[in-house]
Design an enzyme around this catalytic site. Structure first.
Site, PDB file in Angstrom:
ATOM      1  N   GLU A  82      71.893  94.103  71.758  1.00 40.15           N
ATOM      2  CA  GLU A  82      72.028  95.327  72.551  1.00 40.15           C
ATOM      3  C   GLU A  82      73.494  95.720  72.771  1.00 40.15           C
ATOM      4  O   GLU A  82      73.815  96.414  73.742  1.00 40.15           O
ATOM      5  CB  GLU A  82      71.309  95.172  73.885  1.00 40.15           C
ATOM      6  N   HIS A 101      75.059  94.536  81.704  1.00 40.63           N
ATOM      7  CA  HIS A 101      73.626  94.744  81.418  1.00 40.63           C
ATOM      8  C   HIS A 101      72.870  93.467  81.763  1.00 40.63           C
ATOM      9  O   HIS A 101      73.154  92.400  81.205  1.00 40.63           O
ATOM     10  CB  HIS A 101      73.412  95.108  79.956  1.00 40.63           C
ATOM     11  N   HIS A 103      68.823  91.828  83.574  1.00 37.64           N
ATOM     12  CA  HIS A 103      67.384  92.055  83.757  1.00 37.64           C
ATOM     13  C   HIS A 103      66.946  91.542  85.141  1.00 37.64           C
ATOM     14  O   HIS A 103      66.349  90.468  85.247  1.00 37.64           O
ATOM     15  CB  HIS A 103      66.585  91.302  82.684  1.00 37.64           C
ATOM     16  N   HIS A 169      62.650  96.819  81.838  1.00 36.31           N
ATOM     17  CA  HIS A 169      63.725  96.170  81.079  1.00 36.31           C
ATOM     18  C   HIS A 169      64.797  95.619  82.014  1.00 36.31           C
ATOM     19  O   HIS A 169      64.911  94.411  82.157  1.00 36.31           O
ATOM     20  CB  HIS A 169      64.311  97.209  80.105  1.00 36.31           C
TER      21      HIS A 169
HETATM   22 ZN   LIG Z   1      68.296  93.992  77.863  1.00 34.32          ZN
END
Ligand SMILES: [Zn+2]
Length: 242
Positions: A82, A101, A103, A169
């Site tokens: 990603e 980023h 989760h 996500h």
């Molecule tokens: Zn992710």
């Protein structure tokens, strides 16, 4: 220590902080920073030699170009699939110096149920309130942002917001430095935890517009930087406890 080495250590510190606060699932998630003076970034690697977010050291941080190709880093440390979340935010927003980023479970619950995070508190955390009042972006798809096309689509969905909720996500936050982008991710998670628990307890009552205006005003300008600095130092100390 060079600027690049210092930045690498700062990115690693952010990763450990987010991991220690359980803001992600297992080893997933990555933090990056714009590398000085070139079209490349420092980013937490994935791969067979990786450390989960909580255990990251400077060695886990590799250099990747804006096309998502590894430029430098040890064998066994690969580019996260990603990476395009990061490269597209740096390409489209010159002010962004750091991208996070992760989760976080509670935030993901809100994206699954499509429930908004409401501004339920003021003095408890004025900068957290400001974040909600300024607004969070949402990315409605629940897929891995693993190519250029999806990276561009994601960056468009996030726009100029400090954070984006990604359906089923996680979240992405962006900021003018590692400290602010990291604290934004923590505050989005705090907002979700409080919204979740308040809804379990009963019927959350929104605070008044008058109080929102007062507290948001207080959290802007110089006091914003002061609070960000002391919050960052607090979480650094928390890491040092081990
Ligand atoms: Zn992710």
């Amino acid at each position: 220590m060079s600027d690049l080495s210092q930045l690498r250590e700062l990115v690693a510190q952010s990763c450990r902080m987010l991991g220690k606060l359980n803001l992600t699932k297992e080893p997933s998630g990555h933090v990056s920073a714009r590398a000085p003076g070139e079209n490349s970034i420092l980013i937490k690697a994935r791969g067979p030699e990786e450390s989960g977010l909580r255990f990251v050291t400077g060695r886990d941080i590799i250099i990747v170009d804006f096309a998502g190709k590894k430029v430098a880093g040890d064998d066994g440390l690969d580019v996260p699939q990603e990476v395009f979340i990061h490269t597209w935010l740096y390409k489209s927003r010159p002010e962004v110096q750091c991208v996070v980023h992760v989760h976080p479970l509670t935030v993901v619950l809100f994206t699954i149920c499509n429930k908004p995070l409401q501004p339920l508190y003021g003095a408890y955390d004025p900068s957290g309130l400001r974040l909600l009042v300024d607004g969070l972006a949402t990315y409605p798809r629940s897929i891995t942002v693993s190519n250029e096309k999806l990276g561009e689509e994601f960056a468009q969905a996030m726009g100029n917001k400090q954070a984006c909720l990604m359906r089923g996500h996680g979240i992405t936050s962006a900021g003018p430095n590692v400290e602010e982008a990291t604290l934004t991710a923590i505050k989005v998670n705090d907002a979700a935890v409080i919204n979740y628990q308040a809804n379990l307890l009963g019927s959350p009552q929104p605070i008044s517009q008058e109080d929102i205006d007062i507290m948001v005003g207080k959290s802007r300008g110089s006091s914003k930087a002061v609070h960000a600095g002391s919050n960052w130092r607090y979480y650094c100390k928390l890491l040092d406890e081990d």
